[in-house]
Design an enzyme around this catalytic site. Sequence first.
Site, PDB file in Angstrom:
ATOM      1  N   THR A   1     -11.400  -8.665 -10.644  1.00 42.53           N
ATOM      2  CA  THR A   1     -10.494  -7.887  -9.784  1.00 42.53           C
ATOM      3  C   THR A   1     -11.061  -6.507  -9.445  1.00 42.53           C
ATOM      4  OG1 THR A   1      -9.308  -7.269 -11.795  1.00 42.53           O
ATOM      5  CG2 THR A   1      -8.381  -9.057 -10.494  1.00 42.53           C
TER       6      THR A   1
ATOM      7  N   ASP B   1     -22.583 -19.471 -20.187  1.00 42.92           N
ATOM      8  CA  ASP B   1     -23.860 -19.809 -20.843  1.00 42.92           C
ATOM      9  C   ASP B   1     -24.169 -21.258 -20.488  1.00 42.92           C
ATOM     10  OD1 ASP B   1     -26.062 -19.850 -22.700  1.00 42.92           O
ATOM     11  OD2 ASP B   1     -25.058 -18.293 -23.855  1.00 42.92           O
TER      12      ASP B   1
ATOM     13  N   ASP C   1      -9.962 -13.235 -24.189  1.00 49.28           N
ATOM     14  CA  ASP C   1     -10.623 -13.002 -22.899  1.00 49.28           C
ATOM     15  C   ASP C   1     -12.094 -12.655 -23.126  1.00 49.28           C
ATOM     16  OD1 ASP C   1     -11.218 -12.304 -20.263  1.00 49.28           O
ATOM     17  OD2 ASP C   1     -10.169 -10.381 -20.349  1.00 49.28           O
TER      18      ASP C   1
ATOM     19  N   LYS D   1      -3.544  -9.868 -25.150  1.00 47.48           N
ATOM     20  CA  LYS D   1      -4.907 -10.244 -24.745  1.00 47.48           C
ATOM     21  C   LYS D   1      -5.918  -9.488 -25.595  1.00 47.48           C
ATOM     22  CE  LYS D   1      -7.189  -8.840 -20.887  1.00 47.48           C
ATOM     23  NZ  LYS D   1      -8.587  -8.561 -21.273  1.00 47.48           N
TER      24      LYS D   1
ATOM     25  N   ARG E   1      -4.186  -0.545 -18.978  1.00 47.66           N
ATOM     26  CA  ARG E   1      -4.015   0.908 -19.033  1.00 47.66           C
ATOM     27  C   ARG E   1      -2.660   1.429 -18.585  1.00 47.66           C
ATOM     28  NH1 ARG E   1      -9.858   1.458 -16.348  1.00 47.66           N
ATOM     29  NH2 ARG E   1      -9.091  -0.567 -15.591  1.00 47.66           N
TER      30      ARG E   1
ATOM     31  N   LYS F   1     -14.610 -14.515 -21.566  1.00 45.75           N
ATOM     32  CA  LYS F   1     -15.330 -14.894 -20.337  1.00 45.75           C
ATOM     33  C   LYS F   1     -16.683 -15.521 -20.649  1.00 45.75           C
ATOM     34  CE  LYS F   1     -13.308 -11.019 -17.730  1.00 45.75           C
ATOM     35  NZ  LYS F   1     -12.724 -10.224 -18.830  1.00 45.75           N
TER      36      LYS F   1
HETATM   37  O1  LIG Z   1     -10.928 -10.139 -13.062  1.00 47.58           O
HETATM   38  C1  LIG Z   1     -10.564  -9.608 -14.124  1.00 47.58           C
HETATM   39  C2  LIG Z   1     -10.659 -10.241 -15.348  1.00 47.58           C
HETATM   40  C3  LIG Z   1     -10.208  -9.607 -16.466  1.00 47.58           C
HETATM   41  N1  LIG Z   1      -9.686  -8.361 -16.415  1.00 47.58           N
HETATM   42  C4  LIG Z   1      -9.194  -7.750 -17.668  1.00 47.58           C
HETATM   43  O2  LIG Z   1      -7.800  -7.428 -17.525  1.00 47.58           O
HETATM   44  C5  LIG Z   1      -7.531  -6.176 -18.115  1.00 47.58           C
HETATM   45  C6  LIG Z   1      -7.004  -5.250 -17.055  1.00 47.58           C
HETATM   46  O3  LIG Z   1      -6.843  -3.964 -17.599  1.00 47.58           O
HETATM   47  P1  LIG Z   1      -6.259  -2.725 -16.755  1.00 47.58           P
HETATM   48  O4  LIG Z   1      -6.393  -1.591 -17.726  1.00 47.58           O
HETATM   49  O5  LIG Z   1      -4.830  -3.062 -16.420  1.00 47.58           O
HETATM   50  O6  LIG Z   1      -7.110  -2.535 -15.548  1.00 47.58           O
HETATM   51  C7  LIG Z   1      -8.818  -5.699 -18.775  1.00 47.58           C
HETATM   52  O7  LIG Z   1      -8.784  -6.081 -20.125  1.00 47.58           O
HETATM   53  C8  LIG Z   1      -9.913  -6.463 -18.054  1.00 47.58           C
HETATM   54  O8  LIG Z   1     -10.997  -6.752 -18.896  1.00 47.58           O
HETATM   55  C9  LIG Z   1      -9.607  -7.722 -15.213  1.00 47.58           C
HETATM   56  O9  LIG Z   1      -9.153  -6.564 -15.121  1.00 47.58           O
HETATM   57  N2  LIG Z   1     -10.037  -8.375 -14.076  1.00 47.58           N
END
Ligand SMILES: O=c1ccn([C@@H]2O[C@H](COP(=O)(O)O)[C@@H](O)[C@H]2O)c(=O)[nH]1
Length: 243
Positions: free
Chosen positions: A130, A70, A65, A38, A222, A67
């Site tokens: 999330t 617009d 990603d 991603k 992470r 998002k």
């Molecule tokens: O609702 C959302 C949409 C996108 N993300 C993205 O996923 C990863 C999650 O990273 P972690 O480090 O595992 O938390 C990150 O790139 C976000 O931009 C999301 O977390 N929630």
Amino acid sequence: MTMKGYPVERIIVALDYPDAEGAERLLRRLEGIPCYMKVGMELFYAAGPQFVLRLKEAGYKVFLDLKMHDIPNTVKGGSASVTRLGVDMFNVHAAGGRAMMEAAREGVELALSGRPGADKPMLIGVTHLTSTSRQTLNDEIGIAGPVEDAVVRYAELAKAAGLDGVVASPLEVTRIKERCGDAFATVTPGIRPAGAALGDQSRVMTPREAFAQGTDYIVVGRPVTGAADPREALESIVASITE
Ligand SMILES: O=c1ccn([C@@H]2O[C@H](COP(=O)(O)O)[C@@H](O)[C@H]2O)c(=O)[nH]1
């Protein structure tokens, strides 16, 4: 490397790095593991389309990603551009509404017209991030009720607009599948192996729990990129799902 019914291609590793060098270091550590990659705004704004092309040349599936959110005409153009780039999946905010999501679909068709045989990317709607808790949704954003209800509403709107699926938390997967059908894809960040730090995530599940809910893809950042040994961290996630 496969997992019971869930090949490792359904694990999307978030390459959240400030430059291409950081992402390249991770790619070296994960060499040979055919996970999805991603590229989010941090890396894309720094390393640009070239880094997406580099991942595609290396044989990875790529989720871009960005998002998009617009006016419909602008999103149509953006969607056409990322489709021409050859990404496998990209997303727009469902909050942009039905016309905006339909315009995104049109952008994909526009870019593919005259290119028979070109792969169509999955077009995914972002529901509620999330990191958003019920308190944030109710008290700050001003939407009443449980987050799940608002997420399912966005999912239904995304489906009506012709999208292929949504980004949501694994907590909402069962209801999304009930309302939108099993073929409507769920892409779920908010993944935390047992005991891992939540950071800014709010609606979370373990990788195993997320797949048990029936999600199609999990997104992990992470817990892999921040690990002392990212390869071991990813392999242990795979093992936790298959055990
Ligand atoms: O609702 C959302 C949409 C996108 N993300 C993205 O996923 C990863 C999650 O990273 P972690 O480090 O595992 O938390 C990150 O790139 C976000 O931009 C999301 O977390 N929630």
